[in-house]
Design a protein around this motif. Structure first.
Motif, PDB file in Angstrom:
ATOM      1  N   GLN A 141     -24.096  18.246 -53.502  1.00 41.26           N
ATOM      2  CA  GLN A 141     -24.473  18.395 -52.109  1.00 41.26           C
ATOM      3  C   GLN A 141     -25.912  17.936 -51.955  1.00 41.26           C
ATOM      4  OE1 GLN A 141     -23.588  21.999 -50.011  1.00 41.26           O
ATOM      5  NE2 GLN A 141     -24.967  21.488 -48.325  1.00 41.26           N
ATOM      6  N   ILE A 142     -26.069  16.783 -51.308  1.00 44.00           N
ATOM      7  CA  ILE A 142     -27.381  16.202 -51.036  1.00 44.00           C
ATOM      8  C   ILE A 142     -27.601  16.289 -49.536  1.00 44.00           C
ATOM      9  CG2 ILE A 142     -28.856  14.168 -51.280  1.00 44.00           C
ATOM     10  CD1 ILE A 142     -26.955  13.173 -53.460  1.00 44.00           C
ATOM     11  N   GLU A 196     -30.888   0.911 -44.207  1.00 43.51           N
ATOM     12  CA  GLU A 196     -32.082   1.634 -43.775  1.00 43.51           C
ATOM     13  C   GLU A 196     -31.759   3.060 -43.327  1.00 43.51           C
ATOM     14  OE1 GLU A 196     -35.698  -0.602 -42.135  1.00 43.51           O
ATOM     15  OE2 GLU A 196     -33.988  -1.623 -41.222  1.00 43.51           O
ATOM     16  N   GLU A 197     -30.674   3.228 -42.582  1.00 48.03           N
ATOM     17  CA  GLU A 197     -30.324   4.558 -42.088  1.00 48.03           C
ATOM     18  C   GLU A 197     -30.031   5.506 -43.248  1.00 48.03           C
ATOM     19  OE1 GLU A 197     -26.896   6.792 -39.372  1.00 48.03           O
ATOM     20  OE2 GLU A 197     -26.935   4.607 -39.527  1.00 48.03           O
ATOM     21  N   GLY A 198     -29.215   5.049 -44.200  1.00 47.16           N
ATOM     22  CA  GLY A 198     -28.878   5.882 -45.344  1.00 47.16           C
ATOM     23  C   GLY A 198     -30.065   6.108 -46.263  1.00 47.16           C
ATOM     24  N   GLY A 199     -30.907   5.076 -46.419  1.00 50.37           N
ATOM     25  CA  GLY A 199     -32.091   5.233 -47.251  1.00 50.37           C
ATOM     26  C   GLY A 199     -33.050   6.260 -46.691  1.00 50.37           C
ATOM     27  N   GLU A 200     -33.194   6.276 -45.362  1.00 52.18           N
ATOM     28  CA  GLU A 200     -34.045   7.276 -44.720  1.00 52.18           C
ATOM     29  C   GLU A 200     -33.453   8.669 -44.898  1.00 52.18           C
ATOM     30  OE1 GLU A 200     -36.252   8.132 -40.424  1.00 52.18           O
ATOM     31  OE2 GLU A 200     -34.697   6.582 -40.580  1.00 52.18           O
ATOM     32  N   TRP A 201     -32.126   8.776 -44.751  1.00 55.65           N
ATOM     33  CA  TRP A 201     -31.458  10.062 -44.954  1.00 55.65           C
ATOM     34  C   TRP A 201     -31.702  10.569 -46.367  1.00 55.65           C
ATOM     35  CZ3 TRP A 201     -27.760  10.668 -48.754  1.00 55.65           C
ATOM     36  CH2 TRP A 201     -27.165  11.940 -48.816  1.00 55.65           C
ATOM     37  N   TYR A 202     -31.615   9.684 -47.366  1.00 54.49           N
ATOM     38  CA  TYR A 202     -31.761  10.113 -48.751  1.00 54.49           C
ATOM     39  C   TYR A 202     -33.176  10.620 -49.014  1.00 54.49           C
ATOM     40  CZ  TYR A 202     -31.081  10.120 -53.824  1.00 54.49           C
ATOM     41  OH  TYR A 202     -30.974  10.507 -55.136  1.00 54.49           O
ATOM     42  N   HIS A 203     -34.163   9.937 -48.453  1.00 54.64           N
ATOM     43  CA  HIS A 203     -35.540  10.380 -48.664  1.00 54.64           C
ATOM     44  C   HIS A 203     -35.821  11.710 -47.969  1.00 54.64           C
ATOM     45  CE1 HIS A 203     -38.038   7.536 -50.958  1.00 54.64           C
ATOM     46  NE2 HIS A 203     -37.037   6.716 -50.744  1.00 54.64           N
ATOM     47  N   GLU A 204     -35.234  11.917 -46.813  1.00 58.94           N
ATOM     48  CA  GLU A 204     -35.404  13.209 -46.145  1.00 58.94           C
ATOM     49  C   GLU A 204     -34.689  14.316 -46.933  1.00 58.94           C
ATOM     50  OE1 GLU A 204     -34.017  12.676 -42.194  1.00 58.94           O
ATOM     51  OE2 GLU A 204     -35.824  11.624 -41.510  1.00 58.94           O
ATOM     52  N   ALA A 205     -33.495  13.991 -47.457  1.00 59.63           N
ATOM     53  CA  ALA A 205     -32.740  14.982 -48.236  1.00 59.63           C
ATOM     54  C   ALA A 205     -33.455  15.311 -49.543  1.00 59.63           C
ATOM     55  CB  ALA A 205     -31.338  14.458 -48.526  1.00 59.63           C
ATOM     56  N   ALA A 206     -34.206  14.342 -50.074  1.00 62.44           N
ATOM     57  CA  ALA A 206     -34.909  14.553 -51.340  1.00 62.44           C
ATOM     58  C   ALA A 206     -36.005  15.604 -51.227  1.00 62.44           C
ATOM     59  CB  ALA A 206     -35.501  13.238 -51.833  1.00 62.44           C
ATOM     60  N   LEU A 207     -36.400  15.935 -50.002  1.00 55.10           N
ATOM     61  CA  LEU A 207     -37.409  16.967 -49.797  1.00 55.10           C
ATOM     62  C   LEU A 207     -36.830  18.365 -49.977  1.00 55.10           C
ATOM     63  CD1 LEU A 207     -39.164  15.484 -46.643  1.00 55.10           C
ATOM     64  CD2 LEU A 207     -39.906  15.301 -49.025  1.00 55.10           C
ATOM     65  N   ILE A 222     -25.552  21.426 -57.260  1.00 57.26           N
ATOM     66  CA  ILE A 222     -24.469  20.996 -58.136  1.00 57.26           C
ATOM     67  C   ILE A 222     -23.339  22.003 -57.953  1.00 57.26           C
ATOM     68  CG2 ILE A 222     -23.854  20.304 -60.478  1.00 57.26           C
ATOM     69  CD1 ILE A 222     -26.266  18.811 -59.272  1.00 57.26           C
ATOM     70  N   LEU A 223     -22.245  21.570 -57.340  1.00 59.08           N
ATOM     71  CA  LEU A 223     -21.194  22.496 -56.925  1.00 59.08           C
ATOM     72  C   LEU A 223     -20.019  22.525 -57.897  1.00 59.08           C
ATOM     73  CD1 LEU A 223     -21.031  21.587 -53.118  1.00 59.08           C
ATOM     74  CD2 LEU A 223     -22.416  23.371 -54.220  1.00 59.08           C
ATOM     75  N   LYS A 224     -19.338  23.677 -57.919  1.00 57.66           N
ATOM     76  CA  LYS A 224     -18.130  23.831 -58.715  1.00 57.66           C
ATOM     77  C   LYS A 224     -16.909  23.328 -57.956  1.00 57.66           C
ATOM     78  CE  LYS A 224     -20.075  28.101 -60.668  1.00 57.66           C
ATOM     79  NZ  LYS A 224     -19.888  29.568 -60.820  1.00 57.66           N
ATOM     80  N   ALA A 225     -16.981  23.382 -56.629  1.00 57.46           N
ATOM     81  CA  ALA A 225     -15.876  22.935 -55.780  1.00 57.46           C
ATOM     82  C   ALA A 225     -16.474  22.186 -54.587  1.00 57.46           C
ATOM     83  CB  ALA A 225     -15.040  24.122 -55.308  1.00 57.46           C
ATOM     84  N   PRO A 226     -15.701  21.289 -53.951  1.00 60.96           N
ATOM     85  CA  PRO A 226     -16.250  20.412 -52.911  1.00 60.96           C
ATOM     86  C   PRO A 226     -16.423  21.065 -51.548  1.00 60.96           C
ATOM     87  CG  PRO A 226     -13.937  19.931 -53.196  1.00 60.96           C
ATOM     88  CD  PRO A 226     -14.293  20.957 -54.245  1.00 60.96           C
ATOM     89  N   GLU A 227     -17.059  22.233 -51.511  1.00 61.27           N
ATOM     90  CA  GLU A 227     -17.352  22.853 -50.232  1.00 61.27           C
ATOM     91  C   GLU A 227     -18.856  22.879 -50.023  1.00 61.27           C
ATOM     92  OE1 GLU A 227     -15.232  24.718 -52.304  1.00 61.27           O
ATOM     93  OE2 GLU A 227     -13.399  24.051 -51.301  1.00 61.27           O
ATOM     94  N   LYS A 228     -19.284  22.736 -48.757  1.00 61.52           N
ATOM     95  CA  LYS A 228     -20.705  22.858 -48.433  1.00 61.52           C
ATOM     96  C   LYS A 228     -21.059  24.334 -48.454  1.00 61.52           C
ATOM     97  CE  LYS A 228     -20.760  18.800 -45.400  1.00 61.52           C
ATOM     98  NZ  LYS A 228     -21.053  18.319 -44.024  1.00 61.52           N
ATOM     99  N   SER A 229     -21.432  24.806 -49.609  1.00 64.78           N
ATOM    100  CA  SER A 229     -21.653  26.247 -49.729  1.00 64.78           C
ATOM    101  C   SER A 229     -22.880  26.532 -50.581  1.00 64.78           C
ATOM    102  CB  SER A 229     -20.409  26.907 -50.349  1.00 64.78           C
ATOM    103  OG  SER A 229     -20.075  26.272 -51.572  1.00 64.78           O
ATOM    104  N   GLN A 230     -23.974  25.871 -50.231  1.00 69.36           N
ATOM    105  CA  GLN A 230     -25.181  26.079 -51.015  1.00 69.36           C
ATOM    106  C   GLN A 230     -25.662  27.526 -50.961  1.00 69.36           C
ATOM    107  OE1 GLN A 230     -24.950  24.486 -48.212  1.00 69.36           O
ATOM    108  NE2 GLN A 230     -26.815  24.365 -46.997  1.00 69.36           N
ATOM    109  N   ALA A 231     -25.282  28.240 -49.878  1.00 68.06           N
ATOM    110  CA  ALA A 231     -25.683  29.638 -49.760  1.00 68.06           C
ATOM    111  C   ALA A 231     -24.794  30.536 -50.617  1.00 68.06           C
ATOM    112  CB  ALA A 231     -25.627  30.081 -48.299  1.00 68.06           C
TER     113      ALA A 231
END
Length: 431
Positions: A265-266, A305-316, A321-330
Motif C-alpha cells: 500500500q503506497i 508526470e501525474e503518476g510520478g508526482e503521486w509517487y513522490h507525495e506518497a513517499a512522504l 507491507i500487507l498480508k492481504a490486498p485490503e487498504k487496511s493500514q490502520a
C-alpha cells in the motif's frame, strides 16, 4: 540519446523494474550472531580462494611475487611470476568484483599482462576500475616501494539533508517542476522516480538553482535483490505467509533467493505483485493496481508526470507491507511491516562504492554546473563539458563510473524541458 521532442513520450512509455534493498532490523542478539557467522564464512571463502589462486600460479623458473590494490568492489590480489625481468605469468584474485563484468575481466587482464610482459596494458572495456585495480596490483607486486598498497579505510555511506531553496528579496525567482522516469529506451536500467525542479532568476535571466529528488522503487532491474519490496527479515516473511513472491533470480551473474512482498500500500493505492518480465529484465516482479477502472502497471504509472508526482507525495508517508490486498493500514493484523521510501539524495546512494571522487552527489553537481555555465543550447555530441568515453558512456570531467553518467543526456533533457516551459510562461512564482 533522447531528444526533447520525444521526452514526454519516453516518460509515458518507459518501463521500470524497480530496485533498492530493504534491510529490516532484527534483535541485537540475532544481528551479532548473524554478523559473526557471516564474517567467519567470508574469511573461509577468501582463504580458499587465495589458496586456489596460489595453486594456479604458473610453474617454471622465475620469481613469484604478490601484490594488492583496490578494485571496484574490493581488494584485487595479483600473483605474478617474473623471469629475466619480464612478467611470464599472472593469476588475479578479485572475489568482490562484479560477476559478469569486473570478475569476468580478470582472466582476460591476466593474459594481457603476460602478452605485455609487464604492468602496462590496455585493460578491458566496460571494466575500467577493475582494470586499473589489476594494473595497480601487478605494479605493487613488481615494485612495492614505488607502488605501496594501503588498506582502505572503512567508511559508512554518507547521507545528506537537503536544504530548502532560499529566495532573495531583490531577485524575481520562478520555477518549473516535472516528475517521472526518464530514459533513453525502455530497456534502460531504472531504480528511482525523478522529481526535477529548475529555479530561474528572471531579474538577471539566468539559472538560480537546480534540484533533483529521486525516490527509490520497490523493484529495479540492476539485480534480483534490488528493490525495497524485497523482504530480508525472516519475521516479516513468516508473517506474510502466502503474500510472498519467492523465486531464484540473477544478481550480477549469481543466483540468489528472493522474497518480495505481494501487496504494497503506497499512498492510497494497493499494488499487487506477480512474477513476470519487462524489456529490461527477463525475470521481474511486476506490480499492478486498478486505477480509474483500468489495470495499470506501477512502472508505467510513475513514468508519467501525474503518476510520478503521486509517487513522490506518497513517499512522504509510510508504506504498508500487507498480508492481504485490503487498504487496511490502520489494521495492525493485516500489516506485516511498515517502510519509509528513501531518496538517492539522502540515503547515501553511491557514496560508499563509487570509485570516482565525485560520487553520486558530485556527479549530479557536475551536471548542474554544466547547465549553469553553458545554458540550454548544448549539443551533447559537440560540447566538451560532457563527453562520451570509448564505451559510449556519457561522462563529466574527472568521473570514472556510475549510472548517473550513463544517463547524463536524460538529466540534461529534463532541465531543457523545464527551461522551455519557463520561457513559455509555464512557471510558479516563488517570491
Amino acid at each position: 540519446m533522447m531528444k526533447k521532442s520525444i521526452l514526454a513520450a519516453a516518460m509515458m512509455t518507459a518501463i521500470i523494474s524497480g530496485c533498492s534493498s530493504q534491510a529490516d532490523v532484527e534483535t541485537a542478539g540475532t544481528e551479532a550472531e548473524t554478523t559473526a557467522v557471516q564474517e567467519t564464512s567470508t574469511e573461509t571463502a577468501q582463504e580458499e580462494t587465495a589458496r586456489e589462486a596460489a595453486e594456479e600460479r604458473p610453474e617454471g623458473a622465475g620469481e613469484e611475487l604478490t601484490g594488492k590494490a583496490q578494485g571496484f568492489g574490493g581488494t584485487i590480489t595479483a600473483y605474478v611470476t617474473v623471469a629475466d625481468g619480464k612478467v611470464t605469468g599472472v593469476v588475479l584474485e578479485g572475489p568482490d568484483e562484479t560477476p559478469g563484468i569486473g570478475g569476468a575481466a580478470l582472466e582476460e587482464l591476466a593474459e594481457q599482462f603476460v602478452q605485455a610482459g609487464g604492468a602496462d596494458i590496455d585493460g578491458v572495456s566496460g571494466a575500467t576500475v577493475t582494470s586499473q585495480g589489476a594494473m595497480a596490483a601487478v605494479r605493487d607486486a613488481l615494485d612495492p616501494e614505488a607502488n605501496p598498497y594501503e588498506e582502505p579505510e572503512e567508511t559508512e555511506a554518507a547521507a545528506y539533508e537537503i536544504q530548502p531553496v532560499e529566495f532573495p528579496d531583490d531577485k524575481k525567482i520562478v520555477s518549473a517542476t516535472t516528475y517521472g522516469i526518464y530514459t533513453k529506451d525502455q530497456a534502460s536500467l531504472q531504480d528511482a522516480v525523478i522529481k526535477a525542479t529548475l529555479y530561474w532568476n528572471q531579474t538577471d535571466d539566468e539559472v538560480y538553482d537546480i534540484r533533483f529528488l529521486q525516490a527509490m522503487l520497490p523493484w529495479d532491474d540492476n539485480g534480483a535483490m534490488g528493490g525495497w519490496a524485497n523482504m530480508t527479515d525472516e519475521t516479516v516473511i513468516e508473517a506474510l505467509g502466502d503474500a510472498v513472491i519467492s523465486f531464484t533470480g540473477n544478481e550480477h551473474g549469481s543466483q540468489v533467493e528472493c522474497d518480495y512482498a505481494r501487496y504494497l500500500q503506497i499512498g492510497d493505492i494497493v499494488w499487487t505483485g506477480e512474477l513476470g518480465s519487462d524489456p529490461a529484465c527477463e525475470q521481474a516482479v511486476v506490480y499492478t493496481a486498478e486505477i480509474d477502472g483500468k489495470t495499470v502497471r506501477l512502472n508505467d504509472y510513475v513514468a508519467a508526470e501525474e503518476g510520478g508526482e503521486w509517487y513522490h507525495e506518497a513517499a512522504l508517508e509510510d508504506v504498508y507491507i500487507l498480508k492481504a490486498p485490503e487498504k487496511s493500514q490502520a489494521d495492525s493484523e493485516n500489516v506485516a511491516s511498515v517502510y519509509q521510501i528513501t531518496y538517492k539524495e539522502t540515503n547515501g546512494h553511491g557514496e560508499a562504492y563509487w570509485m570516482s571522487d565525485l560520487k553520486f552527489s558530485g556527479n549530479m553537481g557536475a551536471i548542474k554546473d554544466f547547465v549553469t555555465e553553458n545554458g540550454f543550447g548544448y549539443d551533447y555530441y559537440r560540447d566538451g563539458g560532457i563527453t562520451q568515453n570509448q564505451d559510449k558512456y556519457w561522462q563529466t570531467p574527472d568521473a570514472i563510473s556510475g549510472a548517473t553518467l550513463d544517463e547524463t543526456p536524460t538529466y540534461l533533457d529534463i532541465l531543457k524541458l523545464l527551461y522551455e516551459r519557463i520561457q513559455s510562461g509555464e512557471y510558479t512564482e516563488e517570491n
